[in-house]
Design a protein around this motif. Structure first.
Motif, PDB file in Angstrom:
ATOM      1  N   ALA A  48       0.810  -1.213   0.000  1.00  0.00           N
ATOM      2  CA  ALA A  48       0.000   0.000   0.000  1.00  0.00           C
ATOM      3  C   ALA A  48       0.845   1.266   0.000  1.00  0.00           C
ATOM      4  O   ALA A  48       0.385   2.316  -0.460  1.00  0.00           O
ATOM      5  N   THR A  49       2.091   1.184   0.450  1.00  0.00           N
ATOM      6  CA  THR A  49       2.953   2.363   0.538  1.00  0.00           C
ATOM      7  C   THR A  49       3.756   2.579  -0.731  1.00  0.00           C
ATOM      8  O   THR A  49       3.780   3.679  -1.304  1.00  0.00           O
ATOM      9  N   ILE A  53       4.358  -4.853  -6.351  1.00  0.00           N
ATOM     10  CA  ILE A  53       3.544  -6.071  -6.429  1.00  0.00           C
ATOM     11  C   ILE A  53       4.195  -7.145  -5.565  1.00  0.00           C
ATOM     12  O   ILE A  53       5.332  -7.565  -5.807  1.00  0.00           O
ATOM     13  N   ILE A  54       3.468  -7.582  -4.546  1.00  0.00           N
ATOM     14  CA  ILE A  54       3.976  -8.614  -3.641  1.00  0.00           C
ATOM     15  C   ILE A  54       3.656 -10.008  -4.164  1.00  0.00           C
ATOM     16  O   ILE A  54       4.476 -10.915  -4.083  1.00  0.00           O
ATOM     17  N   HIS A  55       2.443 -10.150  -4.695  1.00  0.00           N
ATOM     18  CA  HIS A  55       2.027 -11.477  -5.187  1.00  0.00           C
ATOM     19  C   HIS A  55       0.978 -11.297  -6.280  1.00  0.00           C
ATOM     20  O   HIS A  55       0.111 -10.428  -6.170  1.00  0.00           O
ATOM     21  N   HIS A  56       1.082 -12.117  -7.314  1.00  0.00           N
ATOM     22  CA  HIS A  56       0.075 -12.097  -8.376  1.00  0.00           C
ATOM     23  C   HIS A  56      -0.278 -13.535  -8.739  1.00  0.00           C
ATOM     24  O   HIS A  56       0.591 -14.399  -8.866  1.00  0.00           O
ATOM     25  N   TYR A  57      -1.589 -13.767  -8.877  1.00  0.00           N
ATOM     26  CA  TYR A  57      -2.075 -15.101  -9.262  1.00  0.00           C
ATOM     27  C   TYR A  57      -3.106 -14.936 -10.363  1.00  0.00           C
ATOM     28  O   TYR A  57      -3.968 -14.058 -10.294  1.00  0.00           O
ATOM     29  N   HIS A 400      -2.023 -19.332   4.648  1.00  0.00           N
ATOM     30  CA  HIS A 400      -2.654 -18.220   3.931  1.00  0.00           C
ATOM     31  C   HIS A 400      -2.766 -17.022   4.878  1.00  0.00           C
ATOM     32  O   HIS A 400      -3.771 -16.844   5.561  1.00  0.00           O
ATOM     33  N   VAL A 401      -1.719 -16.228   4.941  1.00  0.00           N
ATOM     34  CA  VAL A 401      -1.654 -15.125   5.899  1.00  0.00           C
ATOM     35  C   VAL A 401      -1.759 -13.795   5.167  1.00  0.00           C
ATOM     36  O   VAL A 401      -1.104 -13.572   4.147  1.00  0.00           O
ATOM     37  N   ALA A 406      -0.903  -4.128   3.075  1.00  0.00           N
ATOM     38  CA  ALA A 406      -1.012  -4.537   1.673  1.00  0.00           C
ATOM     39  C   ALA A 406      -2.465  -4.462   1.236  1.00  0.00           C
ATOM     40  O   ALA A 406      -3.387  -4.572   2.048  1.00  0.00           O
ATOM     41  N   VAL A 407      -2.647  -4.242  -0.047  1.00  0.00           N
ATOM     42  CA  VAL A 407      -3.982  -4.179  -0.641  1.00  0.00           C
ATOM     43  C   VAL A 407      -4.085  -5.253  -1.715  1.00  0.00           C
ATOM     44  O   VAL A 407      -3.180  -5.393  -2.545  1.00  0.00           O
TER      45      VAL A 407
END
Length: 458
Positions: A48-49, A53-57, A400-401, A406-407
């Motif tokens: 969010a800051t 991109i942390i994760h993409h599926y 699954h945390v 994050a958004v």
């Protein structure tokens, strides 16, 4: 050359697919769900800051470009895998309200707690098991020429058990209308119990909530005669539910007296009908109230939780009291694979559903449950944890945390459900393997506990 059955051909086709191993991972992740929901879409998690991109599926990389998720059906007759999961969640939900855990304080086990069974009234004599059915010294017949007694010793699984001695004498109209109003009867019962507890200690009902709260979890079960009865765990708490201790005047005996009085007193009137008249509906004369003691004197808390969880997974078809599928026409009723007693209840439900005065009951939509419109399991808000919290805890345990700060943007659409014949065969095997693993784990824990207990005694 002998041709393989369709199921085998389909299973071979799946096994030869380059992405079979990934498909197998998806089916295993659903626990071997018999009717998984197919989703297509993507999810993207960003910081969010920073916007990183942390994760993409994306399901475009999956077999068939879809993701399989559990159907979450509670009925074992529909999906054994999901029903086992639902039964486990129900067990922990009910147990937490009895013994604590799942963020519920362990002090709840020392509060006034009851296990109550409320039954439907009699709508006519039916055959019984376990003793001489209905012996009559004077014999006699009803106005339709059928015997008023039965001296047979029926086995519990005998086809006659639960069937009326005379179908023409049986009150099918009253039976269906009682089912249709059972939830309203329960609501009035709870209100009346609160009123009686309050009046017994000199409080007006409007001030009861300032001193105490009635917490409960109840499950509905169909009897052999196809009438619903209700099993309830009742607990007396302080004003904020499980967070508060009950007042000093709150005792199990006080609660038992209120439950017994309310079960006898509460009534619900049906709408007036020129064809039926106006009925007064009530609970049956059979009432069972048992105190749950913290010292183990009486019903075991774990056994009560397991008992409730067992009935949550049973559909109407498994008890012989209806079907698990909606019936939308008279022809559906006539062709349903049910006993004639149940079919007569379905017919009565359909006929009553066509009367204008009963239109608000929407009876024809509930023919498959014989007019019963309530949930199988209901609980008060402050009884214990929730199914959502249990699912979130399971997801956290499986890794699954949610990422802090994050958004996540999700775009999903429904694209189908179920399995092909070969896939259903493989999924059923996976579900059974997982169930067998759980059984072995449970046996190992019990054996380990026995060894530990023996060592402690020595």
């Amino acid at each position: 050359m002998r041709q393989l059955p369709e199921t085998d051909r389909d299973a071979i086709r799946l096994a030869q697919d380059p992405k079979f191993s990934r498909w197998l991972e998806q089916v295993t992740a659903t626990g071997g769900c018999a009717h998984p929901v197919h989703l297509a879409g993507s999810s993207t998690t960003v910081d969010a800051t920073t916007g990183e991109i942390i994760h993409h599926y994306d399901t475009r990389d999956e077999p068939g470009e879809r993701l399989l998720v559990r159907c979450r059906n509670r009925r074992a007759s529909v999906c054994p895998a999901c029903s086992r999961l639902h039964a486990g969640d129900t067990y922990h939900l009910v147990r937490a309200g009895l013994l604590g855990g799942k963020n519920i304080p362990s002090t709840v086990r020392h509060r006034p707690r009851l296990f109550v069974t409320l039954t439907a009234p009699s709508f006519g004599p039916v055959h019984r098991a376990g003793e001489l059915c209905r012996p009559r010294r004077d014999g006699g017949t009803c106005e339709h020429g059928r015997s008023l007694g039965c001296g047979t010793l029926h086995a519990p699984d005998a086809p006659a058990v639960g069937q009326p001695l005379c179908a023409d004498c049986y009150d099918y109209t009253g039976h269906v209308l009682w089912h249709a109003h059972a939830s309203k009867l329960w609501d009035r019962f709870v209100i009346d119990v609160r009123r009686r507890v309050a009046s017994s200690v000199g409080l007006v009902q409007s001030r009861f909530a300032r001193h105490a709260r009635l917490s409960f979890a109840r499950v509905a079960e169909y009897q052999k005669r196809a009438a619903v009865h209700v099993h309830v765990v009742v607990r007396l708490d302080g004003p904020n539910g499980y967070q508060d201790e009950p007042p000093a005047w709150g005792t199990a005996n006080l609660l038992i007296d209120a439950v017994r009085a309310s079960a006898q007193r509460v009534r619900v009137r049906t709408p007036y009908s020129p064809a039926v008249g106006e009925l007064q509906l009530r609970w049956g004369a059979q009432l069972d109230t048992r105190t749950l003691h913290a010292d183990g004197d009486g019903p075991d808390d774990d056994a009560v939780a397991a008992y409730v969880a067992k009935y949550v997974t049973k559909g109407a078809s498994e008890t012989g009291a209806g079907t698990d599928r909606s019936l939308t026409t008279w022809a559906d009723i006539e062709s349903a694979p049910v006993r004639e007693h149940v079919r007569a209840l379905m017919r009565a439900c359909w006929r009553l559903g066509g009367l204008r005065e009963y239109a608000p009951l929407n009876l024809r939509a509930w023919v498959h449950t014989l007019g019963y419109r309530g949930h199988i399991l209901t609980k008060s808000r402050a009884y214990s944890t929730t199914y959502a919290a249990l699912r979130a805890e399971r997801a956290h345990h499986q890794g699954h945390v949610d990422v802090p700060d994050a958004v996540t943007e999700r775009q999903w659409r429904y694209v189908g459900s179920g399995h092909t014949p070969g896939a259903a065969l493989i999924a059923a095997g996976i579900a059974e393997d997982l169930a067998e693993c759980r059984r072995h784990s449970a046996d190992a824990r019990q054996q380990g506990g026995g060894v530990h207990d023996a060592a402690a005694r020595t």
